[in-house]
Design an enzyme around this catalytic site. Structure first.
Site: not given
Ligand SMILES: NC(=O)c1ccc[n+]([C@@H]2O[C@H](COP(=O)([O-])OP(=O)(O)OC[C@H]3O[C@@H](n4cnc5c(N)ncnc54)[C@H](O)[C@@H]3O)[C@@H](O)[C@H]2O)c1
Length: 370
Positions: A15, A73, A92, A94, A116, A268
């Protein structure tokens, strides 16, 4: 403002965060856009298309030369030396799952805003929803693929064919990804059980799904009943980062059919599915006690053209705001946008990550006002 667009280096991440049509909006606003060479190629957008939209194609200097650096990412360790201290990054991230990256952001006083955790007035997550829809649909498509004999699966076609037993698919969570998976699984004619904690959510789901879907309250009794008969379990529950219990325990796997498949869309680590750990598109399947698990954490990348378009149109309003007001003012003015602030001037400003990693938390507004 100078806005930079990265070429992703994560495993099978095709992406791009901004497509040429949205770059054109930014250049028309008077901003300069730097695009790393080949950034859009994986999702079908050539360097020439970006040039036509007014962008400049550059090399790795995109990391240092941009005011706001945009990615899809997490930041990979190979990228750390390319950043400059004090950089602004939008992606994103995380951060709770990537302690080393979070430490890098803190040590280098990077202003990191994650897509997110940005929410809206209704408490929804506008930059997570589009990718959840792709992940739910893509999760079912992965189930179709990995049920095939040639991919080591049960050899059952996930469809309704007269004369043979119809497969049973259990989906936990009737949110955006769960509904997307349920739409696909039911449209293929499977028997689908959709579980959620909230009966109102199930009532709403019933209005848009066909009669081959049953709607069950998510409790241990219903879940275990489903596990025994299911061919594919698709987990779509967003599991709180600090929760220690699970919905499906390792001991529950022995109740499942030996050729059943678990598709953990949420992926997760040891979350709702105790035996879950993230996998990649290159090596997407692993087995625990004979039960195959698929837990790819960037499912939308398999549909990079479509998902990039949706991601790009979703982040554009936030980027325009930062580019117009500056990052500090844009975040001070909007509490929902501010929810995405992860690190600022060496302070960790995302509460869940601070709790999970056992690090001190600074309220984002306090950090901005310091
Ligand atoms: N693998 C990927 O590539 C990928 C991509 C995007 C999103 N995701 C992940 O997908 C997950 C789901 O995202 P979403 O946007 O669909 O979330 P969502 O908030 O829209 O839906 C979650 C649903 O789960 C329900 N729920 C909560 N606890 C439950 C329980 N104990 N039993 C049954 N249902 C329960 C909630 O009521 C809600 O309806 C997130 O963890 C997200 O990070 C993964």
């Amino acid at each position: 403002m100078i806005i930079g667009i990265a070429k992703e280096i994560k495993n099978n991440e095709y992406r791009v965060c901004l497509v040429p049509a949205d770059v054109q909006t930014l250049t028309a606003d008077g901003h300069q856009v730097l695009v790393e060479q080949g950034a859009g190629v994986g999702s079908g957008f050539s360097d020439d298309a970006y040039k036509a939209a007014g962008a400049t194609i550059v090399g790795k200097e995109v990391y240092t030369d941009s005011d706001i650096f945009c990615k899809v990412k997490e930041i990979e360790p190979e990228e750390y030396p390319l950043f400059r201290p004090g950089q602004i990054v939008f992606s994103y991230l995380h951060s709770n799952a990537h302690p080393e990256m979070t430490q890098f952001l803190l040590d280098n006083e990077i202003t990191a805003i994650c897509y997110e955790d940005i929410d809206d007035k209704e408490g929804k997550f506008p930059l997570l929803i589009p990718m959840s829809i792709f992940a739910g649909k893509g999760g079912f498509i992965a189930a179709l693929q990995y049920s095939q004999t040639i991919y080591g699966g049960s050899g059952k076609i996930l469809s309704n064919i007269p004369g043979i037993e119809t497969p049973h698919i259990t989906i936990i969570g009737a949110g955006y990804s769960g509904m997307a998976a349920a739409e696909m699984a039911s449209a293929f004619g499977n028997q689908v059980s959709l579980l959620d904690l909230d009966v109102k959510i199930l009532q709403k789901a019933k209005q848009s799904l066909p009669p081959n879907v049953e709607f069950l309250l998510s409790n241990r009794t219903n879940l275990l009943k489903c596990l025994k008969k299911t061919d594919v379990l698709i987990n779509c529950v967003l599991w709180p980062k600090t929760r220690k219990d699970h919905l499906v325990y390792r001991s529950d796997l022995s109740l499942m059919k030996p050729d059943a498949l678990i598709v953990d869309v949420s992926c997760d680590e040891a979350g709702a599915i105790e035996t879950s750990k993230s996998t990649t598109h290159d090596d997407s399947i692993y087995s625990v006690d004979g039960i195959r698990h698929y837990a790819v954490d960037n499912i939308p990348s398999a549909f990079a053209g479509s998902s990039s378009e949706l991601l790009s149109m979703s982040i554009l309003p936030y980027l325009r705001k930062v580019a117009k007001l500056g990052v500090k003012e844009a975040l001070q003015a909007d509490p929902h946008f501010r929810r995405g602030l992860t690190t600022y001037k060496g302070k960790l400003t995302l509460k869940e990550t601070a709790e999970k990693l056992g690090k001190p938390f600074t309220d984002p507004l306090d950090a901005l006002n310091m």
